[in-house]
Enzyme design. Structure first.
Site, PDB file in Angstrom:
ATOM      1  N   ASN A  63       3.261  -6.307  10.499  1.00  0.00           N
ATOM      2  CA  ASN A  63       3.603  -6.060   9.089  1.00  0.00           C
ATOM      3  C   ASN A  63       3.396  -7.324   8.263  1.00  0.00           C
ATOM      4  O   ASN A  63       3.713  -8.433   8.693  1.00  0.00           O
ATOM      5  CB  ASN A  63       5.022  -5.498   8.933  1.00  0.00           C
ATOM      6  N   GLU A  65       4.261  -8.691   4.554  1.00  0.00           N
ATOM      7  CA  GLU A  65       5.024  -8.444   3.333  1.00  0.00           C
ATOM      8  C   GLU A  65       4.462  -9.266   2.170  1.00  0.00           C
ATOM      9  O   GLU A  65       3.564 -10.101   2.351  1.00  0.00           O
ATOM     10  CB  GLU A  65       6.505  -8.756   3.594  1.00  0.00           C
ATOM     11  N   ASN A  66       5.008  -9.019   0.985  1.00  0.00           N
ATOM     12  CA  ASN A  66       4.530  -9.711  -0.210  1.00  0.00           C
ATOM     13  C   ASN A  66       5.667  -9.845  -1.202  1.00  0.00           C
ATOM     14  O   ASN A  66       6.542  -8.965  -1.263  1.00  0.00           O
ATOM     15  CB  ASN A  66       3.375  -8.898  -0.828  1.00  0.00           C
ATOM     16  N   TYR A  69       7.101  -6.718  -3.656  1.00  0.00           N
ATOM     17  CA  TYR A  69       7.460  -5.954  -2.458  1.00  0.00           C
ATOM     18  C   TYR A  69       6.557  -4.772  -2.077  1.00  0.00           C
ATOM     19  O   TYR A  69       6.136  -4.681  -0.924  1.00  0.00           O
ATOM     20  CB  TYR A  69       8.913  -5.457  -2.543  1.00  0.00           C
ATOM     21  N   CYS A  74       2.676  -2.045   6.288  1.00  0.00           N
ATOM     22  CA  CYS A  74       3.254  -1.871   7.631  1.00  0.00           C
ATOM     23  C   CYS A  74       2.234  -2.240   8.711  1.00  0.00           C
ATOM     24  O   CYS A  74       1.016  -2.138   8.508  1.00  0.00           O
ATOM     25  CB  CYS A  74       3.647  -0.420   7.856  1.00  0.00           C
ATOM     26  N   GLU A  76       1.407  -0.642  11.391  1.00  0.00           N
ATOM     27  CA  GLU A  76       0.546   0.468  11.833  1.00  0.00           C
ATOM     28  C   GLU A  76      -0.711   0.555  10.980  1.00  0.00           C
ATOM     29  O   GLU A  76      -1.821   0.743  11.485  1.00  0.00           O
ATOM     30  CB  GLU A  76       1.301   1.803  11.739  1.00  0.00           C
ATOM     31  N   CYS A 113       6.705   5.075   9.247  1.00  0.00           N
ATOM     32  CA  CYS A 113       7.100   5.636   7.950  1.00  0.00           C
ATOM     33  C   CYS A 113       6.127   6.745   7.544  1.00  0.00           C
ATOM     34  O   CYS A 113       5.063   6.917   8.136  1.00  0.00           O
ATOM     35  CB  CYS A 113       7.131   4.530   6.889  1.00  0.00           C
ATOM     36  N   CYS A 116       2.497   5.734   6.741  1.00  0.00           N
ATOM     37  CA  CYS A 116       1.732   5.408   7.948  1.00  0.00           C
ATOM     38  C   CYS A 116       1.344   6.681   8.700  1.00  0.00           C
ATOM     39  O   CYS A 116       0.239   6.799   9.214  1.00  0.00           O
ATOM     40  CB  CYS A 116       2.525   4.485   8.868  1.00  0.00           C
TER      41      CYS A 116
HETATM   42  N1  THU Z   1       7.588  -1.562   8.776  1.00  0.00           N
HETATM   43  C1  THU Z   1       6.482  -1.447   9.564  1.00  0.00           C
HETATM   44  O1  THU Z   1       5.651  -2.363   9.635  1.00  0.00           O
HETATM   45  N2  THU Z   1       6.303  -0.301  10.253  1.00  0.00           N
HETATM   46  C2  THU Z   1       7.189   0.744  10.263  1.00  0.00           C
HETATM   47  O2  THU Z   1       6.953   1.732  10.942  1.00  0.00           O
HETATM   48  C3  THU Z   1       8.410   0.675   9.474  1.00  0.00           C
HETATM   49  C4  THU Z   1       8.579  -0.526   8.620  1.00  0.00           C
HETATM   50  C5  THU Z   1       7.803  -2.822   8.065  1.00  0.00           C
HETATM   51  C6  THU Z   1       7.749  -2.771   6.576  1.00  0.00           C
HETATM   52  C7  THU Z   1       8.558  -3.985   6.211  1.00  0.00           C
HETATM   53  O3  THU Z   1       7.718  -5.136   6.273  1.00  0.00           O
HETATM   54  C8  THU Z   1       9.573  -4.106   7.312  1.00  0.00           C
HETATM   55  O4  THU Z   1       9.074  -3.316   8.385  1.00  0.00           O
HETATM   56  C9  THU Z   1      10.976  -3.655   6.940  1.00  0.00           C
HETATM   57  O5  THU Z   1      10.972  -2.406   6.441  1.00  0.00           O
END
Ligand code: THU
Length: 163
Positions: A63, A65-66, A69, A74, A76, A113, A116
């Site tokens: 994952n 992030e930025n 937000y 993610c 996946e 999620c 994804c």
């Molecule tokens: N996240 C994922 O990378 N995959 C998932 O299946 C659920 C959530 C990440 C998004 C964010 O960077 C962090 O987990 C917290 O939600």
């Protein structure tokens, strides 16, 4: 006349990695390995995903992030988009997903999620083959044989050739 229908979700639960095949164990190892590359200064929640392709390649992603937000992505989708960019149309065999918090792999496996899942289904349809999703926690591993079970009534403009 109306017809009542139902979706059946098939999945397996494992207590430990020892119950997985050797190629699945390797895929899980790669998903764990890529956790270190997670850029997650906001959630402190690391996620790693490893995608096994039919050509034998494993593409992994974490994952990202930025500060704005919603712009983050993610694990996946990072892995699948990279796989699609590097090996277009090569079918996916399996994806392993693992998450950690405070450097500990979470007990209960996380499941992808909704956004994804949508992306995962489209790669299934592009490859025209079902693929498995392996969700790994410390306490148990959940394996869904076909990613389509994760998103009933999913949208796709790429026809499902497996029907
Ligand atoms: N996240 C994922 O990378 N995959 C998932 O299946 C659920 C959530 C990440 C998004 C964010 O960077 C962090 O987990 C917290 O939600």
């Amino acid at each position: 006349m109306s017809q009542s229908k139902e979706f059946v979700v098939k999945y397996s639960e494992f207590q430990s990695e020892g119950e997985l095949s050797s190629s699945e164990v390797e895929l899980v190892r790669r998903a764990k390995q890529v956790l270190t590359t997670s850029y997650s200064p906001y959630s402190h929640f690391r996620v790693g995903a490893a995608v096994l392709l039919e050509n034998g390649e494993i593409i992994s992603g974490s994952n990202q992030e930025n500060g704005a937000y919603p712009s983050g992505l993610c694990a996946e989708r990072v892995a699948l988009f990279y796989a699609g960019a590097k090996y277009p149309k090569v079918p996916v065999v399996s994806i392993a997903i693992v998450a950690s918090y405070m450097d500990e792999i979470v007990q209960t496996p996380i499941s992808p999620c909704g956004a994804c899942r949508q992306v995962m289904i489209e790669y299934r349809n592009i490859g025209a083959k079902p693929y498995s999703v392996i969700m790994v926690g410390q306490g148990k591993i959940v394996k869904v044989e076909d990613v389509r079970f994760l998103l009933p009534f999913s949208f796709s403009n790429v026809e499902d050739a497996t029907k």
